[in-house]
Design a protein around this motif. Sequence first.
Motif, PDB file in Angstrom:
ATOM      1  N   GLY A 105      -0.508  13.847   5.802  1.00  0.00           N
ATOM      2  CA  GLY A 105      -0.091  12.468   5.595  1.00  0.00           C
ATOM      3  C   GLY A 105       0.510  12.202   4.233  1.00  0.00           C
ATOM      4  O   GLY A 105       0.962  11.094   3.960  1.00  0.00           O
ATOM      5  N   PRO A 145       5.263  10.010  12.540  1.00  0.00           N
ATOM      6  CA  PRO A 145       4.278  10.746  11.739  1.00  0.00           C
ATOM      7  C   PRO A 145       4.362  12.264  11.897  1.00  0.00           C
ATOM      8  O   PRO A 145       3.948  12.996  10.996  1.00  0.00           O
ATOM      9  N   LEU A 185       5.477   7.417   6.564  1.00  0.00           N
ATOM     10  CA  LEU A 185       4.871   7.184   7.868  1.00  0.00           C
ATOM     11  C   LEU A 185       5.523   6.008   8.583  1.00  0.00           C
ATOM     12  O   LEU A 185       5.550   5.956   9.819  1.00  0.00           O
TER      13      LEU A 185
END
Length: 301
Positions: free
Chosen positions: A210, A4, A186
């Motif tokens: 994200g 991540p 991710l």
Amino acid sequence: MPNPFYAKRIADAPLAFGARYVGTFLWTNGLAAALVLAALAARRLGRDRSIRALAAALLAAVGFVAWAGGDFMEYRLLVPAMPIGAILLARTAFSASAPLAITTFAVLAGASAARASRVPGFEPPLGVTTIAALRAHVLDPDVGWLRVGAALGDTVDHDPSVSVAVRPAGAIPFASDLTAIDMLGLNDVWIARHGTPVRYPEIRGGYRPGHAVTAPLDYLARSGVNLILAHPVVVPEAAPSPATILAKNRYFAALGFDAASARVLVVPLGNGLAVLAWYFTPSAQVDAVIARRGLRLAGPR
């Protein structure tokens, strides 16, 4: 570094977004007043080492979140800091003057009421999705991602040899049992490090934690992905021109989707609704399902 770190582009994350994320949390919950109370009361406690340790731990936890660019979910990254802040507040509140303590707790109660009542100015910043919205994304019985995943899995007999590319790569792969590519990287080492950067013009600074990169089309082609959902597009099942609908969608447009040449599979969800999937890499299994179930496939044959 963990995957991540690369997918979120933490090294390039703008401090401004992280600062807004933290600052809005403090403001909308009335915690800014609580910190003022703690600071003023701490002065009266002198050289208390426990107060200093709590303050340092809280500053480190909150400062890291700001440096890392915040998050796109409503304040989940600040949860570890909450017990520290609560202990610090409890430790200092009894050393504060009565008027200051009463004022602080009144502000906390007022801010909580304002948030619960959705008073303008007490919502998360643009780019941060509320808990209620996240719940609806996943659990809505008609168009939620669990429903989309279950319907997609049912349509292709939950066959793991069929692969799908999605942005919300949790609920849909879970409910469908299909092989999935996480377009946001991710869960994909290559996309996390080499994905195409994404900018969000509606968000100040263009950054959304994200969601900083996405899978390029050539990677999806090399991966042989059968169906591309991206961010699921749900329409009436009888909607005309499914390809035109996808061509106007920002995520499909970014992939270079061509309405004139692409084939779009209309996957029924029930209640007269369907999710559109770009039938990208042909599959004998998918072809057989289309023929057997009489599914609608728009585009050139």
